[in-house]
Design a protein around this motif. Structure first.
Motif, short mmCIF file in Angstrom:
data_model
loop_
_atom_site.label_atom_id
_atom_site.label_comp_id
_atom_site.label_asym_id
_atom_site.label_seq_id
_atom_site.Cartn_x
_atom_site.Cartn_y
_atom_site.Cartn_z
N GLU A 6 -44.64 24.77 22.61
CA GLU A 6 -44.08 25.46 24.01
C GLU A 6 -45.58 24.94 24.76
N CYS A 22 -41.12 21.32 26.19
CA CYS A 22 -41.31 21.77 25.05
C CYS A 22 -41.28 19.96 24.03
N ILE A 34 -31.20 21.21 21.46
CA ILE A 34 -32.33 22.38 21.56
C ILE A 34 -32.02 22.98 22.65
N TRP A 36 -33.55 26.89 24.81
CA TRP A 36 -34.04 28.19 25.41
C TRP A 36 -34.03 29.13 25.16
N ILE A 70 -32.25 22.94 32.53
CA ILE A 70 -32.10 22.44 31.58
C ILE A 70 -32.28 21.01 30.57
N ARG A 72 -33.70 17.51 28.59
CA ARG A 72 -34.19 16.99 27.38
C ARG A 72 -34.13 14.92 27.94
N CYS A 96 -39.43 28.16 22.91
CA CYS A 96 -38.23 26.23 22.82
C CYS A 96 -37.88 26.64 21.15
#
Length: 120
Positions: A6, A22, A34, A36, A70, A72, A96
């Protein structure tokens, strides 16, 4: 070998913003959800947010919904947590996690954490 790192933590005043990142390796990144998690002093670790393996589904704790986002990027093996309108109660170590599953966050691997401090 599983590696989760992280970055992006720091100190900020109430109402400020931070973006956590992350990066992960050692597993099939796009197969796993994934998440947090965070742990404040004297409190249990709690899930903050989770993103599904493909990025299409997200979830948030009630305490952060509407303030945190969030996301990714599977091509870069990165997950982000954009945190806006930060409050003192957001102060915690943020972790993470790799999930066992693709669509929900049941932790199977953890990073070492990054400190977020919200204080005036």
């Amino acid at each position: 070998q599983l590696q989760i790192v992280e970055s992006g933590g720091g100190s900020v005043q109430p109402g400020g913003s931070l973006k956590l990142s992350c990066t992960a390796s050692g597993f099939r990144f796009n197969y796993h959800a994934i998440g947090w998690f965070r742990q404040a002093p004297g409190k249990e670790r709690e899930e903050v947010s989770c993103v599904s393996s493909g990025g299409g589904d997200t979830s948030y704790a009630d305490s952060v919904r509407g303030r945190f986002t969030i996301s990714r990027d599977n091509t870069k093996k990165l997950v982000y947590l954009q945190m806006n309108d930060l409050k003192p109660e957001d102060t915690a170590v943020y972790y993470c996690v790799q999930s066992y599953y693709s669509d929900s966050c049941v932790p199977s691997g953890w990073g070492q954490g990054t400190q977020v401090t919200v204080s005036s």
